[in-house]
Design a protein around this motif. Structure first.
Motif, PDB file in Angstrom:
ATOM      1  N   ASP A 149      10.481   8.648  42.307  1.00 12.44           N
ATOM      2  CA  ASP A 149      10.775   8.413  43.731  1.00 12.44           C
ATOM      3  C   ASP A 149       9.822   9.156  44.657  1.00 12.44           C
ATOM      4  N   ASP A 150       9.394  10.352  44.282  1.00 13.90           N
ATOM      5  CA  ASP A 150       8.545  11.147  45.168  1.00 13.90           C
ATOM      6  C   ASP A 150       7.125  10.599  45.237  1.00 13.90           C
ATOM      7  N   LEU A 151       6.529  10.263  44.108  1.00 13.68           N
ATOM      8  CA  LEU A 151       5.130   9.801  44.074  1.00 13.68           C
ATOM      9  C   LEU A 151       5.019   8.295  44.229  1.00 13.68           C
ATOM     10  N   GLY A 152       6.025   7.563  43.778  1.00 14.08           N
ATOM     11  CA  GLY A 152       5.953   6.105  43.837  1.00 14.08           C
ATOM     12  C   GLY A 152       4.871   5.561  42.918  1.00 14.08           C
ATOM     13  N   TRP A 153       4.180   4.520  43.388  1.00 10.16           N
ATOM     14  CA  TRP A 153       3.137   3.878  42.582  1.00 10.16           C
ATOM     15  C   TRP A 153       1.826   4.650  42.700  1.00 10.16           C
ATOM     16  N   VAL A 154       1.241   4.966  41.548  1.00 14.23           N
ATOM     17  CA  VAL A 154      -0.035   5.688  41.490  1.00 14.23           C
ATOM     18  C   VAL A 154      -1.034   4.820  40.747  1.00 14.23           C
ATOM     19  N   GLY A 155      -2.206   4.630  41.328  1.00 13.48           N
ATOM     20  CA  GLY A 155      -3.230   3.801  40.710  1.00 13.48           C
ATOM     21  C   GLY A 155      -4.102   4.588  39.746  1.00 13.48           C
ATOM     22  N   PHE A 156      -4.307   4.026  38.553  1.00 10.89           N
ATOM     23  CA  PHE A 156      -5.161   4.617  37.528  1.00 10.89           C
ATOM     24  C   PHE A 156      -6.264   3.601  37.198  1.00 10.89           C
ATOM     25  N   ASP A 157      -7.505   3.998  37.336  1.00 10.94           N
ATOM     26  CA  ASP A 157      -8.640   3.105  37.095  1.00 10.94           C
ATOM     27  C   ASP A 157      -9.311   3.480  35.779  1.00 10.94           C
ATOM     28  N   PRO A 158      -8.930   2.850  34.663  1.00 11.67           N
ATOM     29  CA  PRO A 158      -9.511   3.225  33.369  1.00 11.67           C
ATOM     30  C   PRO A 158     -10.979   2.844  33.228  1.00 11.67           C
ATOM     31  N   THR A 159     -11.451   1.887  34.003  1.00 11.61           N
ATOM     32  CA  THR A 159     -12.865   1.529  33.944  1.00 11.61           C
ATOM     33  C   THR A 159     -13.735   2.708  34.348  1.00 11.61           C
ATOM     34  N   ASN A 160     -13.274   3.478  35.334  1.00 13.87           N
ATOM     35  CA  ASN A 160     -14.060   4.589  35.869  1.00 13.87           C
ATOM     36  C   ASN A 160     -13.440   5.961  35.623  1.00 13.87           C
ATOM     37  N   ASN A 161     -12.248   5.977  35.004  1.00 14.23           N
ATOM     38  CA  ASN A 161     -11.540   7.221  34.708  1.00 14.23           C
ATOM     39  C   ASN A 161     -11.279   8.031  35.981  1.00 14.23           C
ATOM     40  N   VAL A 162     -10.760   7.358  37.001  1.00 11.91           N
ATOM     41  CA  VAL A 162     -10.423   8.027  38.267  1.00 11.91           C
ATOM     42  C   VAL A 162      -9.104   7.463  38.792  1.00 11.91           C
ATOM     43  N   PHE A 163      -8.435   8.254  39.622  1.00 10.18           N
ATOM     44  CA  PHE A 163      -7.292   7.730  40.359  1.00 10.18           C
ATOM     45  C   PHE A 163      -7.801   6.766  41.427  1.00 10.18           C
ATOM     46  N   ALA A 164      -6.984   5.767  41.762  1.00 11.80           N
ATOM     47  CA  ALA A 164      -7.320   4.833  42.835  1.00 11.80           C
ATOM     48  C   ALA A 164      -6.944   5.480  44.162  1.00 11.80           C
ATOM     49  N   THR A 165      -7.960   5.880  44.929  1.00 14.17           N
ATOM     50  CA  THR A 165      -7.702   6.535  46.211  1.00 14.17           C
ATOM     51  C   THR A 165      -8.528   5.844  47.295  1.00 14.17           C
ATOM     52  N   THR A 166      -9.364   6.580  48.008  1.00 14.04           N
ATOM     53  CA  THR A 166     -10.039   6.002  49.173  1.00 14.04           C
ATOM     54  C   THR A 166     -11.232   5.119  48.830  1.00 14.04           C
ATOM     55  N   ASP A 167     -11.681   5.100  47.581  1.00 15.50           N
ATOM     56  CA  ASP A 167     -12.750   4.182  47.181  1.00 15.50           C
ATOM     57  C   ASP A 167     -12.195   2.842  46.704  1.00 15.50           C
ATOM     58  N   HIS A 168     -10.878   2.722  46.606  1.00 18.35           N
ATOM     59  CA  HIS A 168     -10.229   1.517  46.097  1.00 18.35           C
ATOM     60  C   HIS A 168      -9.493   0.804  47.233  1.00 18.35           C
ATOM     61  N   ILE A 169      -9.706  -0.494  47.339  1.00 14.44           N
ATOM     62  CA  ILE A 169      -9.099  -1.313  48.385  1.00 14.44           C
ATOM     63  C   ILE A 169      -8.082  -2.249  47.739  1.00 14.44           C
ATOM     64  N   PHE A 170      -6.835  -2.095  48.101  1.00  8.35           N
ATOM     65  CA  PHE A 170      -5.728  -2.847  47.508  1.00  8.35           C
ATOM     66  C   PHE A 170      -5.659  -4.252  48.099  1.00  8.35           C
ATOM     67  N   VAL A 171      -5.542  -5.258  47.224  1.00 11.46           N
ATOM     68  CA  VAL A 171      -5.301  -6.632  47.666  1.00 11.46           C
ATOM     69  C   VAL A 171      -3.924  -7.107  47.225  1.00 11.46           C
ATOM     70  N   ALA A 172      -3.586  -6.934  45.949  1.00 10.18           N
ATOM     71  CA  ALA A 172      -2.314  -7.464  45.454  1.00 10.18           C
ATOM     72  C   ALA A 172      -1.893  -6.710  44.201  1.00 10.18           C
TER      73      ALA A 172
END
Length: 293
Positions: A237-260
């Motif tokens: 509940d506190d963190l909710g959905w967190v993006g994990f980018d295995p292609t680049n081994n980074v969290f999805a943050t300000t370099d990632h643009i969400f579409v769907a």
């Protein structure tokens, strides 16, 4: 971070296409970390009807109906987006253990589009695969915090799998890409989703764009980017959905643009549809993700 995004798709057919209906999923759905403005969609030839609607998951869909015969279709999508940093430092954030999270997700009385219950179970592409579940068993433990579990799967996929744009296609089964240890971002996201769900972790497929950085001294090439995909895990509940980018081994943050976000690629494919005729088809695309200084 503010970006201008432009995405052009052109499909050419060897014969006439009649009575075509296309589903376009390029307009970003609402997401907590970003604000989209100035969205525009250009279609040539003009469709007979356009029906806009929210999809069953976190996705916007436009259904285009073309009544007249065509041999080529062009769809261009553009928008401005402001991507904010996440509210927490995911690398050091506290999260429930896998055991605790599984109980939380199953007990949560929520069936909305972004509720974890929708992403716990098998989906058309990301079904239960014992071979991938066995691979995950060697990486995860029940008392591991789910953020740590996500980081472990993400880093292992990045280390063990080779990015190879010619190794798979959009319809390549997940298990084939897993066994070959070759593929693209779509394959890596699906492997992580299947592995996470095997442990009862709600896992989703995210379609979007990635800011690409040219090598030092080189100019950024306009139109050289592409759509990107990553996995999202529900981390309580506190963190909710967190993006994990295995292609680049980074969290999805300000370099990632969400579409769907959906259960797998089939829920959020940028373009699909049905039509009569057409013969062989060839698709051309260009994507430009330009930061606004």
């Amino acid at each position: 971070m503010i970006y201008e995004v432009r995405h052009n798709n052109t499909i050419r057919y060897s014969g006439f296409v009649h009575l075509a209906q296309f589903n376009v999923r390029l307009r970003p759905a609402p997401w907590p970390s970003q604000t989209v403005t100035n969205y525009r969609r250009f279609v040539d030839p003009l469709p007979w009807t356009v029906q806009e609607e929210e999809g069953a998951y976190v996705v916007n869909e436009a259904r285009l109906t073309l009544r007249d015969p065509i041999t080529q279709l062009t769809i261009e999508s553009s928008f401005t987006v402001d991507v904010a940093p996440p509210p927490a430092d995911y690398a050091s954030a506290n999260s429930p253990t896998i055991t605790e999270l599984r109980a939380l997700a199953l007990a949560r009385p929520d069936l909305t589009r972004s509720a974890p219950a929708s992403y716990l179970f098998a989906s058309p592409i990301a079904g239960p695969l014992p071979e991938i579940a066995g691979w995950a068993r060697g990486l995860l433990e029940e008392d591991m915090p789910v953020i740590e579990a996500g980081k472990t799967m993400m880093a292992t996929i990045h280390e063990e799998f080779a990015y190879d744009s010619g190794a798979t296609r959009a319809d390549t089964p997940v298990l084939d890409a897993f066994r070959a240890r070759h593929g693209v971002c779509q394959d890596f996201a699906h492997v992580m989703i299947v592995a996470a769900r095997a442990y009862g972790i709600p896992a989703a497929y995210v379609s979007g764009y990635l800011r690409t950085r040219p090598p030092p001294g080189m100019q950024r090439l306009v139109g050289a980017d592409a759509m990107h995909a990553w996995a999202a895990l529900w981390c309580g509940d506190d963190l909710g959905w967190v993006g994990f980018d295995p292609t680049n081994n980074v969290f999805a943050t300000t370099d990632h643009i969400f579409v769907a976000m959906g259960r797998d690629y089939s829920d959020v494919a940028p373009l699909d549809g049905v039509f009569r005729g057409g013969g062989q088809q060839t698709m051309f695309f260009s994507v430009d993700v330009a930061p606004i200084e």
